[in-house]
Design a protein around this motif. Sequence first.
Motif, mmCIF file in Angstrom:
data_model
loop_
_atom_site.group_PDB
_atom_site.id
_atom_site.type_symbol
_atom_site.label_atom_id
_atom_site.label_comp_id
_atom_site.label_asym_id
_atom_site.label_seq_id
_atom_site.Cartn_x
_atom_site.Cartn_y
_atom_site.Cartn_z
ATOM 1 N N GLY A 48 0.593 -1.226 0.049
ATOM 2 C CA GLY A 48 0.067 0.033 0.001
ATOM 3 C C GLY A 48 0.833 1.335 -0.234
ATOM 4 O O GLY A 48 0.328 2.375 0.358
ATOM 5 N N LEU A 49 2.074 1.260 -0.193
ATOM 6 C CA LEU A 49 3.013 2.133 -0.509
ATOM 7 C C LEU A 49 3.002 2.933 -1.680
ATOM 8 O O LEU A 49 2.898 2.209 -2.848
ATOM 9 N N PRO A 50 3.051 4.167 -2.092
ATOM 10 C CA PRO A 50 2.987 5.096 -3.235
ATOM 11 C C PRO A 50 4.342 4.748 -4.155
ATOM 12 O O PRO A 50 5.393 4.385 -3.251
ATOM 13 N N THR A 51 4.476 4.861 -5.357
ATOM 14 C CA THR A 51 5.468 4.581 -6.144
ATOM 15 C C THR A 51 5.955 5.791 -7.013
ATOM 16 O O THR A 51 6.721 5.771 -7.796
ATOM 17 N N ALA A 52 4.974 6.790 -7.190
ATOM 18 C CA ALA A 52 5.053 7.756 -8.116
ATOM 19 C C ALA A 52 5.069 9.159 -7.489
ATOM 20 O O ALA A 52 4.312 9.752 -6.592
ATOM 21 N N SER A 53 6.166 10.011 -7.914
ATOM 22 C CA SER A 53 6.460 11.448 -7.431
ATOM 23 C C SER A 53 5.213 12.185 -7.779
ATOM 24 O O SER A 53 5.120 12.330 -9.007
ATOM 25 N N PRO A 54 4.443 13.149 -6.957
ATOM 26 C CA PRO A 54 3.466 14.017 -7.244
ATOM 27 C C PRO A 54 4.274 15.414 -7.599
ATOM 28 O O PRO A 54 3.659 16.324 -7.820
ATOM 29 N N TYR A 55 5.531 15.408 -7.865
ATOM 30 C CA TYR A 55 6.303 16.676 -7.758
ATOM 31 C C TYR A 55 7.216 16.552 -9.201
ATOM 32 O O TYR A 55 7.692 15.153 -9.333
ATOM 33 N N PRO A 56 7.386 17.502 -10.022
ATOM 34 C CA PRO A 56 8.294 17.318 -11.141
ATOM 35 C C PRO A 56 9.816 17.142 -10.848
ATOM 36 O O PRO A 56 9.931 17.735 -9.653
ATOM 37 N N ALA A 57 10.638 16.760 -11.633
ATOM 38 C CA ALA A 57 11.897 16.698 -11.298
ATOM 39 C C ALA A 57 12.541 17.940 -10.747
ATOM 40 O O ALA A 57 13.507 17.967 -10.095
ATOM 41 N N SER A 58 12.098 19.051 -11.721
ATOM 42 C CA SER A 58 12.633 20.262 -11.456
ATOM 43 C C SER A 58 12.573 20.684 -10.009
ATOM 44 O O SER A 58 13.594 21.034 -9.156
ATOM 45 N N ALA A 59 11.345 20.599 -9.329
ATOM 46 C CA ALA A 59 10.955 20.848 -7.741
ATOM 47 C C ALA A 59 11.770 19.942 -7.047
ATOM 48 O O ALA A 59 12.548 20.394 -5.986
#
Length: 353
Positions: A293-304
């Motif tokens: 149940g853990l997330p694997t995708a970043s909610p923020y862009p690489a630049s941030a």
Amino acid sequence: MKRVQVKTGSPYEVTIGRGLLPMAGELVREVIPPCRALIVTDSNVAPLYLDTVQKSLTDAGFSVSSHIFPAGEEQKNLDTLAGILTALAEAGLTRTDLVLALGGGVTGDMTGLASSLYLRGVRYVQIPTTLLAAVDSSVGGKTAIDFAGRKNIVGAFYQPIRVLCDLDTFDTLTPEIFRDGLAESIKYGAICDEALFRLFETAETLDMTEIVSACVAHKARIVEQDEHDTGLRQLLNFGHTAGHAMEACSNYRISHGHAVAMGMALMARAATRAGLCQDDSARRIAAVLEKYGLPTASPYPASALAAAALADKKRRGGSITVIVPTKTGTCVEQKLPVDELESFFALGMEEDL
């Protein structure tokens, strides 16, 4: 009950099992004679466990008082640290006395730092009450507070004299907080123990004594070789460079374990696309994280993420060291020029390989 020895400059033992809190006084008395003792805990943990630990210590001959601060990551600051130091002074503790950190990572980090500062060092015991603290922050002597919007940048290396991990405390954790600890536990399999990683992949029910003991043993061996985090110990930062950046970008609304989970998945994908990882680690890491149940995708862009990461303490001048998998169960350090970090993070953004 299992015992793991941590052979640092000031060696100590980590005791792991169920029913340890009622035995805390007896176990602490194995390493220090009865004295004055101050228990530091937060407002969430105090109603659950403070009376049990205080009674056990009192029954063992200790003169016990307590200090309770408001719960929350946002409390990991100078004001809360000052409150703990004031409590130590008002309790009249001397260098022959004892401080106990009863709680999660925030409590352990701040209590350890306060113990290192008060009288230039007073003995302390870690009693972690979360899985995350048990497998990570309670062992190894890293103590810190957040400062100036940055995580853990004011601190010290200061080892406890004992760690007591009572697995019964995990029964009161919310599923989200328990998953935070699973992320750090999975990390140990990814960096140095493929058999442990396979256990997470295949087990229908996790044996927490086995999991915690394995993770603590791995951390102990790494810390023994690199107590002050100048080389090998940096492997423990797998997922943390990107993870800490996600925490900062969210203003710490994303919890540490969930951020590390996303960070591990991102770095594994980036390593694969960069040709640094030659097996299917990225797929396996993502699958195990999702299983629990853990997330694997970043909610923020690489630049941030890059901008936040370059303010982190891991940066060394014009370069930053990240940890990447080369195969499942093996990670290595990879030094990147700071101007290449964003493009490296970008390699890990797409989930499909």
